[in-house]
Enzyme design. Structure first.
Site, PDB file in Angstrom:
ATOM      1  N   LEU A   1       9.052   3.467  -3.955  1.00  0.00           N
ATOM      2  CA  LEU A   1       8.975   1.585  -3.438  1.00  0.00           C
ATOM      3  C   LEU A   1       8.167   1.589  -4.526  1.00  0.00           C
ATOM      4  O   LEU A   1       7.349   2.213  -5.300  1.00  0.00           O
ATOM      5  CB  LEU A   1       8.619   1.478  -2.416  1.00  0.00           C
ATOM      6  N   ASP A   2       8.077   0.163  -5.334  1.00  0.00           N
ATOM      7  CA  ASP A   2       6.828  -0.201  -6.248  1.00  0.00           C
ATOM      8  C   ASP A   2       5.286  -0.203  -5.298  1.00  0.00           C
ATOM      9  O   ASP A   2       5.240   0.361  -4.207  1.00  0.00           O
ATOM     10  CB  ASP A   2       7.205  -1.556  -6.247  1.00  0.00           C
ATOM     11  N   LYS A   3       4.260  -0.274  -5.641  1.00  0.00           N
ATOM     12  CA  LYS A   3       3.527   0.413  -5.258  1.00  0.00           C
ATOM     13  C   LYS A   3       2.662  -0.771  -4.528  1.00  0.00           C
ATOM     14  O   LYS A   3       2.525   0.289  -3.589  1.00  0.00           O
ATOM     15  CB  LYS A   3       2.001   0.671  -6.154  1.00  0.00           C
TER      16      LYS A   3
END
Length: 321
Positions: free
Chosen positions: A146-148
């Site tokens: 998942l993106d940050k």
């Protein structure tokens, strides 16, 4: 972060691999440094690999990072664990946590936290080997990411067999991933099936964009359902059929309703100046290692969503598209 650029001469005829060509240049980099430190490779503005063959006239742009650590250390970072057995750990990743060590984020990641939780030793990072082997060292147990700034469910593998079992489902798309998001703007219809190619934005290499009628980039498919609208804001549920970088964020921008709090694909919102990315992985349906039946994992709606919804409900009437 260091950056290298080179233009292949028009009289070039060899057709070498990119890494061999760069290593042969007077101001180039050796192949070991390329493999271990490279963060981005662009050929004629398109993301490429070290193994790609180059040709006359190609524009090569490479970004890399110095001072790569020798190992990945276990770190005592609290985790919100949804489920765990001898094969997997399912985590509700908090917003702001990077999934695995990479340029600019060599500690404080989910991997560092999992190593501590699993009572594992430090992982020694090698500087030699294939590109895939070097990357695999940095991502033990990670089968998707998942993106940050995206929060929510992520499943990790405790052993190699489980990793392969889970990876197969991500590859054949037999699992189901569902997200919730709040957007600025309304989608054109209550339901939709977005199918485009996703390419790197030529005007900004940190962004991607959705394009049609081309074979460039990577195919991406997103299904969405607009749950409700409040003024010019929408609460949307999304299921992704592919897993491209920034896919949901790019497709919402493409629809004309970028995600609230998205600093890359949206503008600051005067009604919610403090809003962070309103994108959350809420549900995962997957077969656990050795199981025939699917298991479903869910999370509660994050606090940041509830705070935004409270303000929207106080200001605008609820409408359904």
């Amino acid at each position: 972060m260091p950056f290298f650029s080179a233009k292949v001469p028009q009289d070039y005829e060899k057709g070498e691999r990119l890494d061999k060509y760069i290593a042969s240049l007077p101001n180039g980099m050796n192949r070991s440094k390329l493999k271990s430190g490279v963060t981005e490779i662009l050929i004629n503005g398109k993301k490429s690999k070290l193994s790609q063959k180059i040709k006359a006239g190609d524009q090569i742009d490479i970004q890399w990072e110095e001072n790569i650590p020798d190992d990945i250390e276990p770190q005592n970072i609290p985790l919100d664990i949804i489920y765990e057995d001898e094969n997997v750990t399912v985590v509700n990743k908090k917003q702001g946590m990077v999934t695995h060590p990479a340029c600019g984020n060599w500690d404080g990641t989910l991997v560092n936290a999992l190593l501590y939780h699993w009572q594992r030793a430090s992982i020694q990072l090698s500087k030699e080997g294939s590109e895939s082997e070097i990357l695999a060292e940095r991502r033990p147990g990670i089968v998707h990411r998942l993106d940050k700034e995206t929060s929510g469910i992520i499943i990790t593998a405790k052993n190699r067999d489980s990793e392969e079992w889970l990876q197969a489902q991500f590859k054949d798309k037999s699992l189901q991933k569902e997200y919730i998001l709040i957007t600025t703007g309304r989608p054109p219809a209550p339901y939709g099936d977005i199918r485009t190619q996703i390419i790197r934005d030529p005007k900004n290499r940190h962004r991607f964009k959705a394009v049609e009628n081309t074979d460039q980039g990577k195919y991406a498919r997103t299904l969405y359902h607009c749950i409700s609208c409040y003024g010019n804001y929408s609460l949307i549920r999304v299921r992704i059929k592919t897993g491209r970088t920034h896919q949901i964020r790019v497709h919402m921008k493409y629809l004309g309703c970028p995600i609230l709090g998205d600093s890359i694909y949206n503008k600051p919102d005067s009604n919610f100046p403090e809003a962070s990315l309103c994108l959350h992985s809420q549900k995962l349906k997957i077969r656990l290692p050795g199981q025939k039946e699917y298991s479903t994992f869910r999370t509660k709606t994050p606090k940041r969503f509830l705070e935004v919804e409270k303000k929207l409900k106080a200001k605008y009437p609820k409408t359904i598209l």
